[in-house]
Design an enzyme around this catalytic site. Structure first.
Site, PDB file in Angstrom:
ATOM      1  N   ASP A  11       3.033   1.171   5.243  1.00 23.64           N
ATOM      2  CA  ASP A  11       2.483   0.190   5.664  1.00 23.64           C
ATOM      3  C   ASP A  11       1.181   0.204   6.261  1.00 23.64           C
ATOM      4  OD1 ASP A  11       2.429  -2.454   6.133  1.00 23.64           O
ATOM      5  OD2 ASP A  11       3.725  -2.351   7.891  1.00 23.64           O
ATOM      6  N   ASP A 106      -0.078  -4.216   0.935  1.00 24.22           N
ATOM      7  CA  ASP A 106      -0.334  -3.096   1.810  1.00 24.22           C
ATOM      8  C   ASP A 106       0.832  -2.351   2.132  1.00 24.22           C
ATOM      9  OD1 ASP A 106       0.738  -4.970   3.408  1.00 24.22           O
ATOM     10  OD2 ASP A 106      -0.150  -4.077   5.132  1.00 24.22           O
ATOM     11  N   GLU A 107       1.804  -2.370   1.282  1.00 29.26           N
ATOM     12  CA  GLU A 107       3.077  -1.800   1.645  1.00 29.26           C
ATOM     13  C   GLU A 107       4.102  -1.496   0.717  1.00 29.26           C
ATOM     14  OE1 GLU A 107       6.796  -4.113   3.962  1.00 29.26           O
ATOM     15  OE2 GLU A 107       5.140  -5.220   4.235  1.00 29.26           O
TER      16      GLU A 107
HETATM   17 MG   LIG Z   1       0.838  -3.905   7.099  1.00 32.34          MG
END
Ligand SMILES: [Mg+2]
Length: 365
Positions: A11, A106-107
């Site tokens: 993350d 983003d993960e």
């Molecule tokens: Mg994040």
């Protein structure tokens, strides 16, 4: 019995804000808020760690964020830019394993039980991933390493930013003991309060509750909690997960009966749905609004659009229409939800952009 899996959840730290700080040195060390501008009715998408010190968090209305930190720097969301960085990161993941399941720009979850680099230690792989992300993007990520998705995800959030947390089968119970009840999968604000009233503050307390009690109080979610608190989560890392619908609902802190008080909530939900659709490069054709009343009965209304969209203004526009169609007339409402269904990939639906333009023109007139 299958062999123990090795799962990593990666993350990025304060992703949108970190990208903006990277690209403009003047923003370094400053409270930066990416999302709606303070004079708009928009919300915070991501904020820098400097802004979090003022109690600002994502999904907070930007006007409130401005009040909490008047000198914060507000920047409009630039999805194109974040998507480009996201591509770089996903390429790095794919160089380690094909079992990558993105959850957002983003993960992602990675299953590295078998991997392309021939490294046995998932911890070592996580270290290499973090190092490569930094080398190639100048951004930091946090990683959680464990033997299932639930634990990997909690672990990645455990030592942010730039953290690396490993939960092995041996130390899992001790780790789970200290997980705040609100961090368990499926526990939102309202459920959290219910648990706190029952005296359940963390994993240790949660483990004292029987499966029967949990299912009685929380239905299917209760069964998941019973398993998760025992370190059990069999969900696979699925690189081809195709969503059928994407939505967000919220139980209100207090029941409301005035439609004007519901609209900002519907707007926030629409924005959340729009951002998640965009992050996953999806578009939807059908908008659904759900209303649950004080007596727990619920109704939904849906509308199929002529064209696909993932634009927040468009989603909110139709969600608002649908809300009016309920003819709520002073009925007490306890939950609101906005969902998009009939999803398609945004890439194969290039018409999307044109539609949004048409809609914006309509609005001008
Ligand atoms: Mg994040």
């Amino acid at each position: 019995m299958q062999a123990t899996r090795k799962i990593i959840h990666v993350d990025m730290d304060a992703f949108f804000a970190a990208v903006e700080q990277r690209d403009d040195p003047k923003l370094k060390g400053k409270p930066v808020i990416v999302g709606g501008l303070p004079n708009s009715r928009g919300v915070v998408a991501t904020c820098s760690y400097e802004a979090r010190k003022y109690g600002i968090h994502s999904a907070m209305p930007s006007s409130i964020a401005k009040r909490k930190c008047p000198h914060a720097i507000f920047i409009k969301t630039n999805m194109e830019k974040y998507r480009a960085v996201s591509k770089q990161i996903m390429q790095i993941f794919l160089s380690f394993t094909d079992l990558v399941e993105p959850l957002a720009l983003d993960e992602a979850y990675l299953d590295v039980t078998e991997n392309k680099v021939g490294i046995n230690s998932a911890t070592l792989i996580a270290k290499q991933i973090k190092k490569r992300i930094f080398a190639e993007t100048k951004l930091t990520a946090s990683a959680g390493v464990s033997y299932n998705k639930f634990l990997a995800k909690v672990a990645s959030g455990y030592q942010k930013p730039n953290g690396l947390t490993v939960v092995t089968p041996e130390n899992a119970d001790a780790f789970i003991d200290n997980i705040p009840i609100g961090d368990f999968f499926g526990v939102g604000k309202v459920t959290e309060e219910k648990f706190l009233q029952l005296g359940v503050k963390n994993g240790k307390d949660l483990r004292q509750l029987s499966e029967e009690t949990l299912i009685r109080e929380f239905q299917e979610r209760g069964r998941t909690l019973y398993q998760n608190v025992r370190g059990v989560d069999e969900r696979r890392v699925n690189p081809n997960r195709k969503r059928k619908s994407l939505g967000k609902e919220t139980t209100l802190r207090e029941n409301i009966s005035n439609i004007h008080d519901m609209l900002p909530i519907i707007e926030r939900l629409s924005e959340n749905v729009s951002e998640r659709l965009q992050a996953q490069q999806l578009v939807g054709k059908c908008i659904v609004v759900k209303v649950k009343f004080a007596d727990f009965s619920q109704r939904t209304r849906r509308m199929t659009l002529d064209n696909y969209t993932n634009d927040k203004t468009t989603i909110f526009h139709y969600a608002e229409k649908l809300l009016h169609e309920f003819n709520l007339e002073d009925q007490s409402v306890r939950l609101l939800g906005v969902t998009t269904t009939e999803l398609a990939s945004a890439q194969t639906s290039r018409r999307k952009k044109a539609n949004i333009k048409v809609y914006e023109q309509l609005k001008l007139f």
